[in-house]
Design a protein around this motif. Sequence first.
Motif, PDB file in Angstrom:
ATOM      1  N   ARG A   1       4.351   0.927  -9.566  1.00 22.28           N
ATOM      2  CA  ARG A   1       4.136   2.132  -8.751  1.00 22.28           C
ATOM      3  C   ARG A   1       2.883   2.011  -7.910  1.00 22.28           C
ATOM      4  NH1 ARG A   1       1.607   7.751 -10.559  1.00 22.28           N
ATOM      5  NH2 ARG A   1      -0.201   6.477 -10.108  1.00 22.28           N
ATOM      6  N   GLN A   2       1.784   1.527  -8.526  1.00 19.07           N
ATOM      7  CA  GLN A   2       0.522   1.426  -7.808  1.00 19.07           C
ATOM      8  C   GLN A   2       0.595   0.426  -6.660  1.00 19.07           C
ATOM      9  OE1 GLN A   2      -0.891   4.279  -8.585  1.00 19.07           O
ATOM     10  NE2 GLN A   2      -2.891   3.289  -8.588  1.00 19.07           N
ATOM     11  N   MET A   3       1.216  -0.729  -6.904  1.00 14.38           N
ATOM     12  CA  MET A   3       1.260  -1.736  -5.846  1.00 14.38           C
ATOM     13  C   MET A   3       2.146  -1.280  -4.691  1.00 14.38           C
ATOM     14  SD  MET A   3       3.556  -4.766  -7.622  1.00 14.38           S
ATOM     15  CE  MET A   3       3.587  -5.786  -6.151  1.00 14.38           C
ATOM     16  N   THR A   4       3.253  -0.592  -4.993  1.00 10.15           N
ATOM     17  CA  THR A   4       4.107  -0.101  -3.905  1.00 10.15           C
ATOM     18  C   THR A   4       3.501   1.137  -3.261  1.00 10.15           C
ATOM     19  OG1 THR A   4       5.440   1.112  -5.545  1.00 10.15           O
ATOM     20  CG2 THR A   4       6.241  -1.043  -4.857  1.00 10.15           C
ATOM     21  N   ASN A   5       2.855   1.975  -4.064  1.00 12.08           N
ATOM     22  CA  ASN A   5       2.265   3.201  -3.540  1.00 12.08           C
ATOM     23  C   ASN A   5       1.102   2.905  -2.602  1.00 12.08           C
ATOM     24  OD1 ASN A   5       1.646   6.078  -3.394  1.00 12.08           O
ATOM     25  ND2 ASN A   5      -0.067   5.647  -4.754  1.00 12.08           N
ATOM     26  N   TRP A   6       0.117   2.143  -3.097  1.00  7.78           N
ATOM     27  CA  TRP A   6      -1.068   1.882  -2.288  1.00  7.78           C
ATOM     28  C   TRP A   6      -0.803   0.853  -1.205  1.00  7.78           C
ATOM     29  CZ3 TRP A   6      -4.760   5.207  -2.070  1.00  7.78           C
ATOM     30  CH2 TRP A   6      -4.981   6.059  -3.161  1.00  7.78           C
ATOM     31  N   GLY A   7       0.095  -0.077  -1.469  1.00  6.71           N
ATOM     32  CA  GLY A   7       0.467  -1.020  -0.424  1.00  6.71           C
ATOM     33  C   GLY A   7       1.085  -0.314   0.764  1.00  6.71           C
ATOM     34  N   SER A   8       2.047   0.583   0.479  1.00  8.76           N
ATOM     35  CA  SER A   8       2.691   1.305   1.578  1.00  8.76           C
ATOM     36  C   SER A   8       1.759   2.356   2.167  1.00  8.76           C
ATOM     37  CB  SER A   8       3.997   1.965   1.099  1.00  8.76           C
ATOM     38  OG  SER A   8       3.775   2.835   0.012  1.00  8.76           O
ATOM     39  N   ARG A   9       0.917   2.979   1.326  1.00  7.29           N
ATOM     40  CA  ARG A   9       0.010   4.008   1.849  1.00  7.29           C
ATOM     41  C   ARG A   9      -0.995   3.413   2.826  1.00  7.29           C
ATOM     42  NH1 ARG A   9      -3.136   8.449  -1.787  1.00  7.29           N
ATOM     43  NH2 ARG A   9      -0.977   8.877  -2.311  1.00  7.29           N
ATOM     44  N   PHE A  10      -1.631   2.314   2.429  1.00 10.22           N
ATOM     45  CA  PHE A  10      -2.605   1.672   3.314  1.00 10.22           C
ATOM     46  C   PHE A  10      -1.918   1.112   4.554  1.00 10.22           C
ATOM     47  CE2 PHE A  10      -5.921   0.571  -0.199  1.00 10.22           C
ATOM     48  CZ  PHE A  10      -6.167   1.918  -0.354  1.00 10.22           C
ATOM     49  N   GLY A  11      -0.780   0.432   4.346  1.00  6.69           N
ATOM     50  CA  GLY A  11      -0.058  -0.159   5.473  1.00  6.69           C
ATOM     51  C   GLY A  11       0.449   0.880   6.445  1.00  6.69           C
ATOM     52  N   LEU A  12       1.067   1.948   5.927  1.00  2.88           N
ATOM     53  CA  LEU A  12       1.593   3.009   6.788  1.00  2.88           C
ATOM     54  C   LEU A  12       0.471   3.776   7.476  1.00  2.88           C
ATOM     55  CD1 LEU A  12       4.482   4.285   4.480  1.00  2.88           C
ATOM     56  CD2 LEU A  12       4.750   3.126   6.680  1.00  2.88           C
ATOM     57  N   SER A  13      -0.677   3.915   6.793  1.00  2.00           N
ATOM     58  CA  SER A  13      -1.826   4.564   7.431  1.00  2.00           C
ATOM     59  C   SER A  13      -2.306   3.749   8.622  1.00  2.00           C
ATOM     60  CB  SER A  13      -2.969   4.747   6.422  1.00  2.00           C
ATOM     61  OG  SER A  13      -2.593   5.652   5.402  1.00  2.00           O
ATOM     62  N   ARG A  14      -2.342   2.407   8.450  1.00  2.00           N
ATOM     63  CA  ARG A  14      -2.735   1.539   9.563  1.00  2.00           C
ATOM     64  C   ARG A  14      -1.723   1.663  10.711  1.00  2.00           C
ATOM     65  NH1 ARG A  14      -6.295   1.660   6.729  1.00  2.00           N
ATOM     66  NH2 ARG A  14      -7.607   0.002   5.875  1.00  2.00           N
ATOM     67  N   LEU A  15      -0.425   1.726  10.367  1.00  2.00           N
ATOM     68  CA  LEU A  15       0.618   1.870  11.379  1.00  2.00           C
ATOM     69  C   LEU A  15       0.465   3.198  12.112  1.00  2.00           C
ATOM     70  CD1 LEU A  15       3.015   0.087  12.255  1.00  2.00           C
ATOM     71  CD2 LEU A  15       4.471   1.463  10.749  1.00  2.00           C
ATOM     72  N   ALA A  16       0.180   4.260  11.359  1.00  2.00           N
ATOM     73  CA  ALA A  16      -0.008   5.575  11.964  1.00  2.00           C
ATOM     74  C   ALA A  16      -1.234   5.596  12.869  1.00  2.00           C
ATOM     75  CB  ALA A  16      -0.149   6.642  10.864  1.00  2.00           C
TER      76      ALA A  16
END
Length: 307
Positions: free
Chosen positions: A184-199
């Motif tokens: 959960r943590q690796m998918t959660n923070w991986g996507s959160r940081f990545g999607l934040s950069r995309l946003a």
Amino acid sequence: MVASANLAGPSGEKKLEKKPIKFSNLLLGASLNMFEVTTLGQPLEVVKTTMAAHRGDGFATALGRVWSRGGVLGFYQGLIPWAWIEASTKGAVLLFVASEAEYYARSFGANEFGGGIIGGITGGVAQAYATMGFCTCMKTVEITKHKMAAAGVKPQSTFATFMDIYRKDGIRGINKGVNAVAIRQMTNWGSRFGLSRLAEGWIRSATGKTEGEKLGPWEKILASSLGGGLSAWNQPIEVIRVEMQSKKEDPNRPKKMTVGNTFRYIYDNNGIRGLYRGVAPRIGLGIWQTGQDLCRKLTGDKVTAKH
């Protein structure tokens, strides 16, 4: 803690800078995380966990169930000490490791999106195995141990429950479900940081800012909110984690629970909708956590071990 360094990029590009990780910044980050979890963070966590454990409940039913466990205090089950331990170590473990991993990923040629994902995955896994395994286990136990209360018996204290689990199953029992936590943590923070950069890239395009130009405080909060909300796509892993750590009695549950057979158990009993129970408060929690960005801006001290 870490010396500053610059990596020269191609001509005309902004240099990649490695910023120092200051103890004062980590302390500030820990304080703000404590504030976040003590205000709205833990109530959202409790509702999310309750819905994930009782998958037939809607949002209103879950609120009523939590209220019946002690009124307002029911929404703060597991806060002390488990949520506080998890929150206070977030900056020292997750954000520090994520910051280092993202820097090195960028230094080897990853773009902002890829670097954010690599940093989030690495930091999330480090936090899961260092502190979150036993913290989430004990929080879930606190939230789901209702059998004794329903039978008219006063529930054990937090530490008595902790020691019972330790005597029965040792460290493995205290860290039950830690592999699901790590996923959960690796998918959660991986996507959160990545999607934040995309946003952030979308916001720069919409506002006419150039690559590398700093965003304003509210633009950063918007980007982080989008990243936090969209990262809830992995809610099935969270539901699996809650089920693995739950103390509820069910003879149909697998005797030795793994991520795989727990997924099958939930799917067979509740279908796809069951795997996404609690996603609404989860999105709210992800967005609420980004309020720390504004707090940091208002303090005037930028936390360098932060994304």
